[in-house]
Design a protein around this motif. Structure first.
Motif, short mmCIF file in Angstrom:
data_model
loop_
_atom_site.label_atom_id
_atom_site.label_comp_id
_atom_site.label_asym_id
_atom_site.label_seq_id
_atom_site.Cartn_x
_atom_site.Cartn_y
_atom_site.Cartn_z
N ARG A 31 0.60 -1.21 0.14
CA ARG A 31 0.05 0.12 -0.02
C ARG A 31 0.56 1.28 0.09
NH1 ARG A 31 -5.03 -1.26 4.46
NH2 ARG A 31 -4.46 -3.45 3.92
N LEU B 179 1.46 -0.63 -7.25
CA LEU B 179 1.04 0.27 -6.03
C LEU B 179 0.16 1.38 -6.79
CD1 LEU B 179 3.00 -1.87 -5.03
CD2 LEU B 179 3.38 -0.09 -3.32
N GLY C 153 -4.91 1.79 -4.12
CA GLY C 153 -4.75 0.51 -3.50
C GLY C 153 -3.79 -0.39 -4.38
N VAL D 54 -9.55 -4.99 1.53
CA VAL D 54 -8.76 -4.21 1.09
C VAL D 54 -9.03 -3.44 0.17
CG1 VAL D 54 -6.49 -4.26 -0.17
CG2 VAL D 54 -6.72 -5.55 1.88
N SER E 19 -8.93 -1.84 -3.70
CA SER E 19 -8.13 -2.00 -4.60
C SER E 19 -8.73 -1.25 -5.91
CB SER E 19 -8.06 -3.36 -4.93
OG SER E 19 -7.41 -3.72 -6.26
#
Ligand code: MF3
Ligand code: CO
Length: 278
Positions: free
Chosen positions: A144, A247, A251, A270, A272
């Motif tokens: 991240r 990266l 995300g 998470v 993304s």
């Protein structure tokens, strides 16, 4: 091994999109290989399927000729950890094979690996592969912007320990993940274990290959006389899973996953850019 001493290569958004295309070549090839694996197929046949798949998508197999490596994929069976060379070996029911694949498209690299059961594997083998894949995704989820490189290795290590269910798995330390972009292996090294202390800041535009190798037993490995094949010294199984991740400020984006990581990241909570994208 084979590390280039460059600074970390930071990609533009347009370059990340090109890397996505290379990543998809690898993802589709591994999907074909996963389906092709079964009792009776030789690792050389898998290699031929891989080379065909990569070239038919307009890409080049990056492993072929790399430091003299003689094939387009690595096929590592059972106690082989990484860099197994495809050949006459015929896969048998109960084996487990890790397949590592890399491709270059328009100058950009993708690199990923999967572990595949051959027919019916015993429960321990299935569990080892599951734990290794889970550790990979924990590592990818830690890639991240605003974090540190050591977050990735810590996430991998913690995941292996947490998922082990009492098993004393070994995490290989001699081989690590790597930066990737216009070359397959670039700065920085991406270890699969925690390194205490100050660590490289993760910034947008980095692309990393995260690739845990986990052993059912002791983590000690050695290289066979072919100078490539890495095996566990205790003869027990190992599993290897790998993805290339970019990266972004939105995300991590898993360039070598068909869905970019959308499904696994959603399950992990998470954020993304892959969500709702592919
Ligand atoms: N994908 C491997 C690595 O992860 C590279 C294989 S070595 C090669 O980093 F020589 F086969 F290319
Ligand atoms: Co790699």
């Amino acid at each position: 091994m084979f590390r280039r001493k460059d600074r970390v290569e930071i990609k533009t958004d347009a370059q990340i999109l090109l890397m996505r295309q290379a990543g998809l070549v690898v993802a589709r090839t591994l999907e074909v290989l996963r389906t092709a694996v079964g009792p009776g197929i030789s690792t050389r046949e898998l290699d031929a399927i891989a080379e065909d798949s990569i070239r038919s998508q307009g890409a080049i197999p990056s492993f072929l000729g790399y430091h003299g490596y003689p094939a387009s994929i690595c096929t590592s069976v059972n106690d082989e950890v990484v860099h197994g060379i495809p050949g006459d070996r015929v896969l048998r029911d109960g084996d487990q094979v890790s397949i590592d694949c890399g491709a270059i498209l328009a100058g950009w690299h993708g690199d990923a690996a999967i572990t595949v059961p051959v027919g019916e594997v015993d429960q321990a083998a299935g569990e080892l592969s599951r734990v290794t894949q889970e550790a990979l995704w924990r590592g990818l989820g830690a890639a991240r912007v605003g974090g540190a490189l050591s977050d990735i290795g810590r996430a991998v290590e913690n995941s292996v320990r947490a998922e082990a269910g009492g098993a004393a798995y070994g995490i290989v330390e001699e081989y690590v993940g790597h930066g990737i972009g216009t070359s397959m292996h670039m700065e920085p090294n991406v270890p699969n274990y925690d390194i205490p202390g100050k660590s490289l800041a993760l910034v947008a535009g980095m692309a990393l290959a995260v690739e845990p190798m986990v052993c059912a037993g002791d983590r000690t490995v050695r290289t066979l006389a072919d100078d490539w094949t890495v095996v566990t010294v205790d003869g027990r199984r190992a599993s290897h899973w790998e993805h290339t991740v970019a990266l972004t400020t939105a995300g991590p984006w898993v360039l070598t996953a068909l869905d970019g990581g959308a499904e696994r990241f959603a399950a992990m909570g998470v954020h993304s850019p892959a969500a709702g994208r592919d």
